[in-house]
Design a protein around this motif. Structure first.
Motif, PDB file in Angstrom:
ATOM      1  N   ARG A 306       0.749  -1.190  -0.077  1.00 43.86           N
ATOM      2  CA  ARG A 306      -0.025   0.028  -0.003  1.00 43.86           C
ATOM      3  C   ARG A 306       0.872   0.936   0.044  1.00 43.86           C
ATOM      4  NH1 ARG A 306      -3.142  -3.648  -0.501  1.00 43.86           N
ATOM      5  NH2 ARG A 306      -5.084  -4.074   0.677  1.00 43.86           N
ATOM      6  N   LYS A 307       0.272   2.424  -0.084  1.00 44.77           N
ATOM      7  CA  LYS A 307       1.099   3.721  -0.022  1.00 44.77           C
ATOM      8  C   LYS A 307       0.414   4.568   0.773  1.00 44.77           C
ATOM      9  CE  LYS A 307       2.527   5.300  -4.067  1.00 44.77           C
ATOM     10  NZ  LYS A 307       3.005   6.027  -5.069  1.00 44.77           N
ATOM     11  N   ASN A 312       4.499   7.063   1.133  1.00 46.87           N
ATOM     12  CA  ASN A 312       5.384   5.875   1.519  1.00 46.87           C
ATOM     13  C   ASN A 312       4.866   4.528   1.497  1.00 46.87           C
ATOM     14  OD1 ASN A 312       7.706   7.712   2.658  1.00 46.87           O
ATOM     15  ND2 ASN A 312       6.516   8.081   4.537  1.00 46.87           N
ATOM     16  N   ARG A 313       5.544   3.671   1.000  1.00 51.01           N
ATOM     17  CA  ARG A 313       5.234   2.275   0.712  1.00 51.01           C
ATOM     18  C   ARG A 313       5.028   1.523   1.988  1.00 51.01           C
ATOM     19  NH1 ARG A 313       3.371   1.615  -4.292  1.00 51.01           N
ATOM     20  NH2 ARG A 313       2.813  -0.535  -3.818  1.00 51.01           N
ATOM     21  N   PHE A 314       4.090   0.702   2.263  1.00 50.82           N
ATOM     22  CA  PHE A 314       4.228  -0.169   3.426  1.00 50.82           C
ATOM     23  C   PHE A 314       3.508  -1.419   2.789  1.00 50.82           C
ATOM     24  CE2 PHE A 314       0.340   2.015   3.824  1.00 50.82           C
ATOM     25  CZ  PHE A 314      -0.557   1.170   4.475  1.00 50.82           C
ATOM     26  N   ALA A 315       3.465  -2.552   3.664  1.00 49.84           N
ATOM     27  CA  ALA A 315       2.842  -3.884   3.171  1.00 49.84           C
ATOM     28  C   ALA A 315       2.199  -4.689   4.488  1.00 49.84           C
ATOM     29  CB  ALA A 315       3.831  -4.707   2.519  1.00 49.84           C
ATOM     30  N   PHE A 331       6.913  -1.406   7.303  1.00 53.05           N
ATOM     31  CA  PHE A 331       7.075  -0.144   6.833  1.00 53.05           C
ATOM     32  C   PHE A 331       7.863   0.017   6.002  1.00 53.05           C
ATOM     33  CE2 PHE A 331       4.741   1.170  11.100  1.00 53.05           C
ATOM     34  CZ  PHE A 331       3.438   1.345  10.752  1.00 53.05           C
ATOM     35  N   SER A 332       7.824   0.932   5.302  1.00 53.05           N
ATOM     36  CA  SER A 332       8.773   1.411   4.341  1.00 53.05           C
ATOM     37  C   SER A 332      10.097   0.977   4.218  1.00 53.05           C
ATOM     38  CB  SER A 332       8.568   2.994   3.777  1.00 53.05           C
ATOM     39  OG  SER A 332       9.041   3.727   4.774  1.00 53.05           O
TER      40      SER A 332
END
Length: 458
Positions: A306-307, A312-315, A331-332
């Motif tokens: 996700r953004k 910032n991208r995280f998952a 986290f990113s």
């Protein structure tokens, strides 16, 4: 005094639970009520009821119906758990994620699951001797109707004796090549031939043999005694070595959508414990006392990136270990560093910050390492291999000879053979003369050999 349109706006605000819209409606409601002879105090009381209902409400008949269904469902699960779980799995038979959740619940309840089998399973989930029998139609890309061709043939002629008997009695062209491959991967033919790789590589030959047999039978050109199709020579099937345990589990995961007969981390249990890596069940107990930093192993099942609002991208990453399913947040910074290790199918050890929020375990990833790297220096001191069939000895020697040349395995140790046979006075243990490279994969490879009962660390 509401118009139909105005009343619909109030209804929509209540149905959507929009607090701001409800607040806007209050003055209109009060004014209209007073114009119709209702005093302001009573109008406020009535609107308070509407506002309360808008938060979360049912009319009484609806709430009563839900209560009855909830009670009936709870009673069925409490008093007939096996039948209840089989029925629940049938409701979501083609939703792999839900079947996985149900499977974890079945394990938690201590109910045994009979794996998919052409001689024991039905097209749908069923119950036998207090156990859930996994449905043939529950495999990925396999339809229940196609599987009924198998169960109908078994009902008519009894259990299948071998792969050729299966091909003669079931029209495999109608079943389809893809479902046959999924059956082979899932172990559906284990009772007919335990070599799953051989079963998978034999699919084309078996489908062709089945088609020729049924064509011959339907052409009315059979023998004098009606043995059409029975006289056709069986094809020669390939004879490959079966998959090693982790690959076997991987193929099973492809067909079922999750691990059913075992878990890729089963053979790592001893080594992970020596490295102070917790199981999910152990981490949940530890986190109950407050926030903890810990290590947990898992097999990656899925990942969604996700953004954030800041870009910032995280998952969110879904994993499993032998004790259950769990999800972690990455986290990113950690995602950028460890993205390659967090792909589905990877076996990893996570360093996490764990805390319980409203009885739900929240895990934040700090670091990731491949499980083999984590346990590289945590091999067992030795392995004890229990052998019940002397034919296994040649395969054991071959496997040990293969790993002896593997320079990547750091730990070496002794291997003892424990012979068990009715002709012996008891267990006979003997130590092999050399030391061998030992790690969880070697343990799993030895355990998988036909004629080996189990492998213990010492």
């Amino acid at each position: 005094g509401y118009s139909l349109g105005g009343a619909d706006l109030l209804r929509r605000a209540m149905g959507k639970k929009i607090a701001e819209e409800m607040a806007k409606e209050r003055p209109k409601f009060e004014k209209g009520a007073m114009e119709n002879g209702v005093d302001k105090k009573k109008a406020n009381q009535v609107f308070d009821l509407l506002e309360k209902f808008a938060n979360y409400g049912f009319n009484k008949s609806h709430a009563a119906a839900y209560a009855v269904v909830s009670y009936q469902t709870g009673w069925l699960k409490a008093n007939h758990p096996v039948e209840f779980m089989a029925a629940a799995m049938n409701c979501d038979m083609h939703l792999t994620d839900k079947l996985n959740v149900f499977h974890q619940e079945v394990k938690r309840l201590g109910i045994e699951v009979i794996p998919p089998c052409v001689n024991r399973s039905e097209a749908l989930f069923s119950v036998k001797d207090g156990k859930v029998v996994y449905a043939l139609g529950g495999l990925k890309n396999v339809g229940a109707e196609a599987m009924r061709l198998i169960t109908d043939a078994r009902l008519e002629g009894g259990e299948f004796q071998d792969l050729f008997d299966f091909a003669r009695r079931v029209d495999l062209k109608r079943v389809g090549k893809r479902p046959m491959e999924m059956l082979a991967r899932a172990g559906g033919f284990d009772q007919l031939d335990g070599n799953r790789r051989k079963c998978l590589e034999s699919v084309d030959g078996l489908v062709a043999y089945s088609a020729a047999t049924h064509e011959d039978r339907n052409s009315a050109q059979g023998g004098l005694f009606g043995d059409a199709g029975e006289a056709l020579p069986a094809p020669r099937l390939p004879m490959p070595e079966d998959w090693l345990p982790n690959e076997r589990l991987g193929q099973e995961h492809t067909a079922i959508g999750f691990y059913l007969s075992g878990h890729p981390l089963d053979d790592y249990a001893g080594a992970l414990k020596r490295k102070n890596v917790l199981t999910l069940a152990e981490l949940e107990q530890k986190a109950a006392g407050g926030t903890v930093m810990a290590k947990i192993a898992g097999s990656v099942a899925g990942k969604q990136e996700r953004k954030s609002a800041r870009g910032n991208r995280f998952a969110f990453v879904q994993l499993s270990d032998p004790t259950g399913l769990y999800e972690v947040t990455v986290f990113s910074e950690a995602l950028e560093k460890f993205r390659d290790l967090l792909e589905p199918g990877q076996n990893v050890v996570l360093s996490v910050k764990a805390e319980l929020e409203a009885d739900q375990l929240k895990l934040l990833v700090q670091g990731v390492q491949a499980v083999d790297k984590t346990v590289a220096d945590a091999a067992s001191l030795g392995l004890r291999v229990f052998v019940s069939d002397e034919t296994a000895l040649a395969s054991i020697a071959t496997r040990l000879r293969e790993v002896s040349s593997n320079t990547e395995i750091r730990g070496r140790g002794p291997v003892h053979l424990v012979l068990t046979h009715p002709s012996l006075p008891g267990e006979v243990e003997m130590a092999l003369p050399d030391e061998y490279p030992l790690n969880p994969q070697v343990k799993g490879a030895l355990k998988h050999i036909a004629g080996v009962q189990t492998v213990e660390e010492f």
